[in-house]
Design a protein around this motif. Structure first.
Motif, PDB file in Angstrom:
ATOM      1  N   VAL A  52       0.868  -1.188   0.000  1.00  0.00           N
ATOM      2  CA  VAL A  52       0.000   0.000   0.000  1.00  0.00           C
ATOM      3  C   VAL A  52       0.896   1.227   0.000  1.00  0.00           C
ATOM      4  N   ASP A  53       0.663   2.121  -0.970  1.00  0.00           N
ATOM      5  CA  ASP A  53       1.501   3.304  -1.158  1.00  0.00           C
ATOM      6  C   ASP A  53       0.737   4.550  -0.726  1.00  0.00           C
ATOM      7  N   THR A  54       1.307   5.258   0.261  1.00  0.00           N
ATOM      8  CA  THR A  54       0.688   6.502   0.689  1.00  0.00           C
ATOM      9  C   THR A  54       1.781   7.549   0.878  1.00  0.00           C
ATOM     10  N   VAL A 143      13.984   7.415  -2.283  1.00  0.00           N
ATOM     11  CA  VAL A 143      13.660   8.756  -2.781  1.00  0.00           C
ATOM     12  C   VAL A 143      12.587   8.630  -3.859  1.00  0.00           C
ATOM     13  N   SER A 144      12.109   9.783  -4.266  1.00  0.00           N
ATOM     14  CA  SER A 144      11.086   9.820  -5.311  1.00  0.00           C
ATOM     15  C   SER A 144      11.336  11.045  -6.176  1.00  0.00           C
ATOM     16  N   ASN A 145      11.165  10.852  -7.456  1.00  0.00           N
ATOM     17  CA  ASN A 145      11.309  11.955  -8.415  1.00  0.00           C
ATOM     18  C   ASN A 145      12.729  12.532  -8.426  1.00  0.00           C
ATOM     19  N   ASN A 165      13.868   4.440  -6.171  1.00  0.00           N
ATOM     20  CA  ASN A 165      13.516   5.770  -6.693  1.00  0.00           C
ATOM     21  C   ASN A 165      12.157   5.631  -7.361  1.00  0.00           C
ATOM     22  N   GLN A 166      11.159   6.278  -6.776  1.00  0.00           N
ATOM     23  CA  GLN A 166       9.811   6.210  -7.370  1.00  0.00           C
ATOM     24  C   GLN A 166       9.599   7.445  -8.235  1.00  0.00           C
ATOM     25  N   ARG A 167       9.218   7.219  -9.474  1.00  0.00           N
ATOM     26  CA  ARG A 167       8.977   8.355 -10.373  1.00  0.00           C
ATOM     27  C   ARG A 167       7.937   7.969 -11.421  1.00  0.00           C
ATOM     28  N   PRO A 194       1.647   4.808 -13.805  1.00  0.00           N
ATOM     29  CA  PRO A 194       1.978   4.092 -15.044  1.00  0.00           C
ATOM     30  C   PRO A 194       0.859   4.179 -16.076  1.00  0.00           C
ATOM     31  N   LEU A 195      -0.383   4.302 -15.620  1.00  0.00           N
ATOM     32  CA  LEU A 195      -1.516   4.367 -16.549  1.00  0.00           C
ATOM     33  C   LEU A 195      -1.812   5.800 -16.938  1.00  0.00           C
ATOM     34  N   ARG A 196      -1.830   6.666 -15.933  1.00  0.00           N
ATOM     35  CA  ARG A 196      -2.185   8.061 -16.187  1.00  0.00           C
ATOM     36  C   ARG A 196      -1.180   8.695 -17.144  1.00  0.00           C
ATOM     37  N   SER A 197       0.068   8.193 -17.138  1.00  0.00           N
ATOM     38  CA  SER A 197       1.100   8.799 -17.983  1.00  0.00           C
ATOM     39  C   SER A 197       1.140   8.155 -19.372  1.00  0.00           C
ATOM     40  N   VAL A 233      -0.109   1.377  -8.769  1.00  0.00           N
ATOM     41  CA  VAL A 233      -1.253   1.638  -9.628  1.00  0.00           C
ATOM     42  C   VAL A 233      -2.498   1.795  -8.761  1.00  0.00           C
ATOM     43  N   LYS A 234      -3.303   2.789  -9.129  1.00  0.00           N
ATOM     44  CA  LYS A 234      -4.488   3.087  -8.316  1.00  0.00           C
ATOM     45  C   LYS A 234      -5.763   2.889  -9.117  1.00  0.00           C
ATOM     46  N   SER A 235      -6.714   2.194  -8.529  1.00  0.00           N
ATOM     47  CA  SER A 235      -8.091   2.263  -9.018  1.00  0.00           C
ATOM     48  C   SER A 235      -9.011   2.212  -7.814  1.00  0.00           C
ATOM     49  N   ALA A 236     -10.039   3.030  -7.866  1.00  0.00           N
ATOM     50  CA  ALA A 236     -11.041   3.001  -6.803  1.00  0.00           C
ATOM     51  C   ALA A 236     -12.044   1.880  -7.038  1.00  0.00           C
ATOM     52  N   HIS A 237     -11.954   1.219  -8.201  1.00  0.00           N
ATOM     53  CA  HIS A 237     -12.943   0.199  -8.566  1.00  0.00           C
ATOM     54  C   HIS A 237     -12.376  -1.203  -8.416  1.00  0.00           C
ATOM     55  N   ASP A 239     -13.199  -4.108  -9.742  1.00  0.00           N
ATOM     56  CA  ASP A 239     -12.931  -4.907 -10.947  1.00  0.00           C
ATOM     57  C   ASP A 239     -11.631  -4.466 -11.614  1.00  0.00           C
ATOM     58  N   ARG A 240     -11.342  -3.171 -11.576  1.00  0.00           N
ATOM     59  CA  ARG A 240     -10.092  -2.689 -12.173  1.00  0.00           C
ATOM     60  C   ARG A 240      -8.888  -3.069 -11.313  1.00  0.00           C
ATOM     61  N   MET A 241      -9.067  -2.998  -9.992  1.00  0.00           N
ATOM     62  CA  MET A 241      -7.971  -3.440  -9.093  1.00  0.00           C
ATOM     63  C   MET A 241      -7.587  -4.874  -9.442  1.00  0.00           C
TER      64      MET A 241
HETATM   65  N1  LIG Z   1       5.893   9.688  -5.795  1.00  0.00           N
HETATM   66  C1  LIG Z   1       5.104  10.547  -6.411  1.00  0.00           C
HETATM   67  O1  LIG Z   1       5.449  11.716  -6.622  1.00  0.00           O
HETATM   68  C2  LIG Z   1       3.753  10.077  -6.895  1.00  0.00           C
HETATM   69  C3  LIG Z   1       3.032  10.888  -7.793  1.00  0.00           C
HETATM   70  C4  LIG Z   1       1.808  10.419  -8.256  1.00  0.00           C
HETATM   71  C5  LIG Z   1       1.317   9.192  -7.824  1.00  0.00           C
HETATM   72  N2  LIG Z   1       2.024   8.443  -6.914  1.00  0.00           N
HETATM   73  C6  LIG Z   1       1.501   7.134  -6.418  1.00  0.00           C
HETATM   74  O2  LIG Z   1       1.257   6.301  -7.536  1.00  0.00           O
HETATM   75  C7  LIG Z   1      -0.103   5.883  -7.530  1.00  0.00           C
HETATM   76  C8  LIG Z   1      -0.603   5.641  -8.930  1.00  0.00           C
HETATM   77  O3  LIG Z   1      -0.492   6.805  -9.707  1.00  0.00           O
HETATM   78  P1  LIG Z   1      -1.767   7.588 -10.253  1.00  0.00           P
HETATM   79  O4  LIG Z   1      -2.919   7.365  -9.356  1.00  0.00           O
HETATM   80  O5  LIG Z   1      -1.292   8.963 -10.521  1.00  0.00           O
HETATM   81  O6  LIG Z   1      -1.992   6.939 -11.696  1.00  0.00           O
HETATM   82  P2  LIG Z   1      -2.341   5.486 -12.281  1.00  0.00           P
HETATM   83  O7  LIG Z   1      -2.409   4.472 -11.203  1.00  0.00           O
HETATM   84  O8  LIG Z   1      -1.419   5.274 -13.400  1.00  0.00           O
HETATM   85  O9  LIG Z   1      -3.779   5.729 -12.894  1.00  0.00           O
HETATM   86  C9  LIG Z   1      -4.888   5.950 -12.087  1.00  0.00           C
HETATM   87  C10 LIG Z   1      -6.057   6.276 -13.007  1.00  0.00           C
HETATM   88  O10 LIG Z   1      -6.297   5.190 -13.892  1.00  0.00           O
HETATM   89  C11 LIG Z   1      -7.617   4.685 -13.685  1.00  0.00           C
HETATM   90  N3  LIG Z   1      -7.523   3.224 -13.790  1.00  0.00           N
HETATM   91  C12 LIG Z   1      -6.788   2.393 -13.014  1.00  0.00           C
HETATM   92  N4  LIG Z   1      -6.886   1.125 -13.418  1.00  0.00           N
HETATM   93  C13 LIG Z   1      -7.732   1.122 -14.485  1.00  0.00           C
HETATM   94  C14 LIG Z   1      -8.230   0.102 -15.337  1.00  0.00           C
HETATM   95  N5  LIG Z   1      -7.869  -1.180 -15.189  1.00  0.00           N
HETATM   96  N6  LIG Z   1      -9.091   0.470 -16.334  1.00  0.00           N
HETATM   97  C15 LIG Z   1      -9.429   1.758 -16.510  1.00  0.00           C
HETATM   98  N7  LIG Z   1      -8.984   2.786 -15.733  1.00  0.00           N
HETATM   99  C16 LIG Z   1      -8.136   2.465 -14.722  1.00  0.00           C
HETATM  100  C17 LIG Z   1      -8.043   5.169 -12.316  1.00  0.00           C
HETATM  101  O11 LIG Z   1      -9.420   5.400 -12.284  1.00  0.00           O
HETATM  102  P3  LIG Z   1     -10.401   4.732 -11.169  1.00  0.00           P
HETATM  103  O12 LIG Z   1      -9.774   4.946  -9.827  1.00  0.00           O
HETATM  104  O13 LIG Z   1     -11.672   5.492 -11.365  1.00  0.00           O
HETATM  105  O14 LIG Z   1     -10.499   3.286 -11.551  1.00  0.00           O
HETATM  106  C18 LIG Z   1      -7.308   6.512 -12.223  1.00  0.00           C
HETATM  107  O15 LIG Z   1      -8.025   7.520 -12.897  1.00  0.00           O
HETATM  108  C19 LIG Z   1      -0.826   6.994  -6.748  1.00  0.00           C
HETATM  109  O16 LIG Z   1      -2.072   6.581  -6.304  1.00  0.00           O
HETATM  110  C20 LIG Z   1       0.187   7.263  -5.663  1.00  0.00           C
HETATM  111  O17 LIG Z   1       0.096   6.272  -4.643  1.00  0.00           O
HETATM  112  C21 LIG Z   1       3.250   8.858  -6.461  1.00  0.00           C
END
Ligand SMILES: NC(=O)c1ccc[n+]([C@@H]2O[C@H](COP(=O)([O-])OP(=O)(O)OC[C@H]3O[C@@H](n4cnc5c(N)ncnc54)[C@H](OP(=O)(O)O)[C@@H]3O)[C@@H](O)[C@H]2O)c1
Length: 266
Positions: A52-54, A143-145, A165-167, A194-197, A233-237, A239-241
């Motif tokens: 769990v990442d917070t 570290v991160s970034n 190193n988390q980035r 990884p998904l949002r980018s 990777v984050k999903s609030a849902h 089924d996606r998790m």
């Molecule tokens: N170190 C840092 O500076 C830093 C910066 C940013 C993030 N983080 C960490 O990294 C985690 C992940 O990054 P992130 O939340 O930015 O981006 P992410 O995990 O790449 O993408 C999250 C987005 O993708 C959607 N998603 C996830 N799985 C999916 C699927 N199977 N199908 C369709 N949509 C899907 C989520 O929507 P739903 O939730 O609606 O499903 C959410 O909008 C963060 O939660 C945080 O813990 C660290």
């Protein structure tokens, strides 16, 4: 809902942080807070996530602590990462104590400097991080970034490399030289967002996903695992998790990996 069988949990590969195994798929919790964060983390743990990442900055550590208190998963099977924002330089110990109290744990597994303080390597903070590790309040520190230059500057000043190193990291920004430079220093690369980018409509990713009857998101997670990169990777849902975690069972061919690697060169 009953917890996932242990065999599925075990399918997630781990990185070795000096004897501490870190699952390569972690559950991201930003920007969830309050009951939503508690319920999401409980669901993620039920579905087999063990990391769990917070971060202090997410203001959800207490909500996550509520999930850690309610889950049936023993603490020793969990890997908890949190991060100190650079505006807490000089307040490291207090920040860590606040994180531990909010999370309801006596140690975290990984504590990261969230981003470089003022653009510098954060040498004084690192000293406090190392002390916390010696005292058993954190198992590993990182570290991160950070750029390679900052990691080298930290090493020059302290004689230590961060464990992680988390980035932000995804196919579109694949930079093998960066990944290799981290590996040469023994630093584990952890991909956030990884998904949002990622351009999830990219035809290369879409065609590979179709070939495996999987989602593009799973392909992106599997591609990271192929390179030994940890993914948060984050999903609030739910089924996606589940789908994101199931990428641990998706094997891409060398040609598919090479085609995805090329997206970073575009
Ligand atoms: N170190 C840092 O500076 C830093 C910066 C940013 C993030 N983080 C960490 O990294 C985690 C992940 O990054 P992130 O939340 O930015 O981006 P992410 O995990 O790449 O993408 C999250 C987005 O993708 C959607 N998603 C996830 N799985 C999916 C699927 N199977 N199908 C369709 N949509 C899907 C989520 O929507 P739903 O939730 O609606 O499903 C959410 O909008 C963060 O939660 C945080 O813990 C660290």
């Amino acid at each position: 809902m009953t917890a996932r069988p242990q065999s599925e949990v075990d399918r997630v590969p781990v990185a070795d942080l000096g004897g501490l195994p870190m699952p390569l798929i972690g559950y991201g919790t930003h920007p969830m807070r309050g009951p939503q964060a508690t319920e999401a983390v409980l669901a993620a743990l039920e579905e087999g996530y063990r990391l769990v990442d917070t971060a202090t900055r997410y203001r959800n550590e207490e909500a996550i602590g509520a999930a850690l208190a309610q889950t049936g998963v023993p603490r020793e099977d969990l890997f908890v990462t949190t991060k100190m924002p650079p505006d807490r330089v000089g307040l490291e110990r207090r920040t860590l104590e606040e994180s531990l109290t909010a999370l309801g744990v006596d140690h975290v597994d990984l504590w990261l400097i969230h981003w470089p303080p003022g653009g510098y390597p954060g040498v004084t903070s690192w000293g406090e991080f190392a002390r916390a590790r010696e005292e058993g309040l954190v198992r590993a520190i990182g570290v991160s970034n950070y750029s390679i230059e900052l990691i080298d500057a930290l090493h020059e000043a302290t004689g230590q490399y961060p464990a992680v190193n988390q980035r932000q990291w995804g196919p579109g920004e694949y930079a093998p030289a960066f990944a290799e430079a981290l590996a040469a220093r023994g630093v584990v690369l952890s991909a956030h967002s990884p998904l949002r980018s990622t351009d999830l409509n990219d035809p290369v990713l879409v065609s590979i996903a179709r070939a495996h009857d999987r989602s593009v998101q799973e392909v992106v997670v599997a591609w990271n695992l192929h390179h030994g990169v940890a993914v948060t990777v984050k999903s609030a849902h739910r089924d996606r998790m589940v789908r994101n975690l199931s990428a641990a069972g998706l094997t891409l061919s060398e040609d598919e990996v090479a085609a995805i690697d090329q997206l970073g060169a575009a």
